[in-house]
Design an enzyme around this catalytic site. Structure first.
Site, short mmCIF file in Angstrom:
data_model
loop_
_atom_site.label_atom_id
_atom_site.label_comp_id
_atom_site.label_asym_id
_atom_site.label_seq_id
_atom_site.Cartn_x
_atom_site.Cartn_y
_atom_site.Cartn_z
N ALA A 214 0.84 -1.20 0.00
CA ALA A 214 0.00 0.00 0.00
C ALA A 214 0.87 1.24 0.00
O ALA A 214 2.09 1.15 -0.12
CB ALA A 214 -0.91 -0.02 1.22
N ASN A 215 0.28 2.39 0.12
CA ASN A 215 1.03 3.64 0.26
C ASN A 215 0.27 4.58 1.20
O ASN A 215 -0.81 4.23 1.67
CB ASN A 215 1.28 4.28 -1.11
CG ASN A 215 -0.02 4.60 -1.81
OD1 ASN A 215 -0.80 5.43 -1.36
ND2 ASN A 215 -0.29 3.90 -2.92
N ARG A 216 0.82 5.75 1.44
CA ARG A 216 0.28 6.62 2.49
C ARG A 216 -0.85 7.54 2.02
O ARG A 216 -1.24 8.45 2.74
CB ARG A 216 1.40 7.49 3.08
CG ARG A 216 2.45 6.71 3.80
CD ARG A 216 3.46 7.65 4.44
NE ARG A 216 4.64 6.93 4.86
CZ ARG A 216 4.72 6.18 5.95
NH1 ARG A 216 3.67 6.05 6.74
NH2 ARG A 216 5.83 5.55 6.25
N SER A 217 -1.35 7.37 0.82
CA SER A 217 -2.41 8.26 0.35
C SER A 217 -3.64 8.16 1.25
O SER A 217 -4.08 7.07 1.62
CB SER A 217 -2.80 7.87 -1.08
OG SER A 217 -3.99 8.53 -1.45
N ALA A 280 -3.45 7.31 -5.76
CA ALA A 280 -2.05 6.87 -5.71
C ALA A 280 -2.07 5.36 -5.96
O ALA A 280 -2.12 4.56 -5.02
CB ALA A 280 -1.44 7.20 -4.36
#
Ligand code: C5P
Length: 412
Positions: A214-217, A280
């Site tokens: 995942a990512n921090r969006s 993102a």
């Protein structure tokens, strides 16, 4: 009342959560909806047609081949006389039958015969929810344009906890309102009569049943843009990855988890006048999702093979057929923000890139409430002062409306 005068067909599936569907009938009626119920055979093991009829104030329907039911209102009329169909609880079995287009009882026949928007509220055991067959069915249903609310995570009827609980009746009613609200043709505002498609949030790419990439969006900027576009009069479809920010009012939200689900939902939402790709999207996914949890097993860790995800923005921007008149991409960069945004504009084939600095020096854009953006297009670069994400969204939507109007008048 927010659902005043709407005709809602509620399909009750056969699960323990069926009792909550009875409360849902009350919640929908409180908001002004007229509710008709169809109960599957399984549903009738948990709640009675009599209870559904008493709470809805209308006859409840159960049988495709019942002469009395068909004489009262045939299945085609049931399907046609609905402004929306809600399936709650949507069991694994009902989702599978819907996804494969079966019509072997009244519920599935009506679902196949309707052209009204459909909202499903899944509820099942967490292992069944995570099963690849259910994931596949969910993906198919989403690609068919079916909206989904929940399921929520939490304790279940069985001694097991995880995603699978039916969304609360109030959440289902809110999701239905959003779905219908977005379909009411807007008459005012610079984007009135336009369909705007927005992607938002991160994607989650499963590695095994418990882990994901995942990512921090946070989805804050994309959701703010969807809200601003709706406030400007547009019909808005928001395709959102997993986020905790609330659904914007008056917007049809399609929830997805993976990049491939997002791509399918975007395809299903087209045609659109404007596509704004603020999500993102994870560039890579695990080449293969392990069916059970990967073990440490001592020794050297097994390498994680990755596969490239589809580039959703580039795919839409480079369509020869049915391309939105305006395609807007985002560039979250930590270095050489503007040079990278210029390269992205050309490589992806979009009309405008909104670039922002997501490095620590950029001031905590990811997850934060502020943004400093640069608008990069063929004409050059315009840098805006740092502002709240809502303010950035409003200005961006104004600019997009002006660009769209100019294009349609034939000026660049
Ligand atoms: O290539 P990069 O990820 O930096 O590009 C960012 C832009 O492309 C964003 O608008 C993002 O929403 C979009 N994108 C996409 N699908 C991908 C990767 C990025 O739509 N797989």
């Amino acid at each position: 009342m927010t659902l005043d005068g709407t005709r809602i067909l509620l399909v009750i599936g056969g699960g323990i959560a069926a009792y909550k569907a009875l409360d849902l009938i009350r919640r929908l009626r409180e908001r002004g909806a007229r509710v008709r119920c169809v109960l599957t055979e399984g549903a009738q093991r948990f709640v009675t047609p009599l209870a559904a009829a008493a709470l809805s104030g209308e006859r409840a329907f159960t049988d495709l081949f019942d002469r009395e039911d068909e004489a009262a209102i045939g299945h085609i009329r049931l399907a046609r006389e609905a402004d929306a169909v809600v399936v709650a609880p949507a069991t694994a079995n009902l989702m599978a039958r819907m996804a494969s287009g079966q019509a072997d009882d009244l519920a599935t026949t009506v679902l196949l015969a309707t052209t009204a928007p459909i909202l499903i509220a899944p509820a099942m055991n967490p292992t069944m929810w995570r099963h690849p067959a259910t994931r596949r069915n969910l993906e198919t249903l989403r690609a068919d344009g079916v909206a989904v609310v929940g399921p929520n995570a939490g304790p279940m009827a069985e001694p097991e906890s995880g995603p699978g609980r039916l969304a609360e009746p109030l959440e289902i009613a809110d999701a239905l309102e959003a779905l219908l609200g977005a379909r009411i043709p807007a008459t005012a505002g610079p984007l009135a009569g336009r369909h705007v498609l927005v992607t938002s949030g991160p994607t989650h790419e499963p590695i095994d049943p418990v882990r994901y990439i995942a990512n921090r969006s946070s989805g804050k900027q994309g959701h703010a843009i969807a809200a601003a576009a709706a406030a400007a009069g547009a019909r808005v479809t928001l395709v959102s990855g997993p986020v905790t920010v609330p659904d914007p009012p008056g917007v049809a939200v399609v929830r997805v988890e993976t990049a491939r689900e997002m791509e399918a939902a975007v395809e299903a939402a087209l045609p659109a006048d404007v596509g704004i790709f603020a999500a993102a999207v994870a560039d890579w996914r695990a080449a293969e999702e392990a069916p059970s949890k990967r073990k440490k097993d001592g020794g050297a860790p097994a390498p994680l093979a990755l596969a490239l995800n589809p580039d959703i923005l580039a795919g839409v921007a480079q369509r020869t057929d049915g391309r939105p008149a305006l395609v807007v991409g985002f560039a979250a960069e930590t270095d050489d923000v503007i040079a990278n945004a210029r390269a992205k504009l050309a490589r992806k084939g979009c009309d405008l890139v909104v670039a922002n600095d997501v490095s620590a020096a950029g001031g905590g854009v990811m997850g934060g409430d502020h943004n400093t953006v640069h608008l990069v297009d063929a004409a050059g670069v315009e840098s805006w002062a740092r502002a709240g994400k809502d303010e950035v969204a409003r200005r961006l939507v104004d600019r997009i409306a002006a660009l769209l109007a100019a294009r349609q008048e034939g000026t660049p």
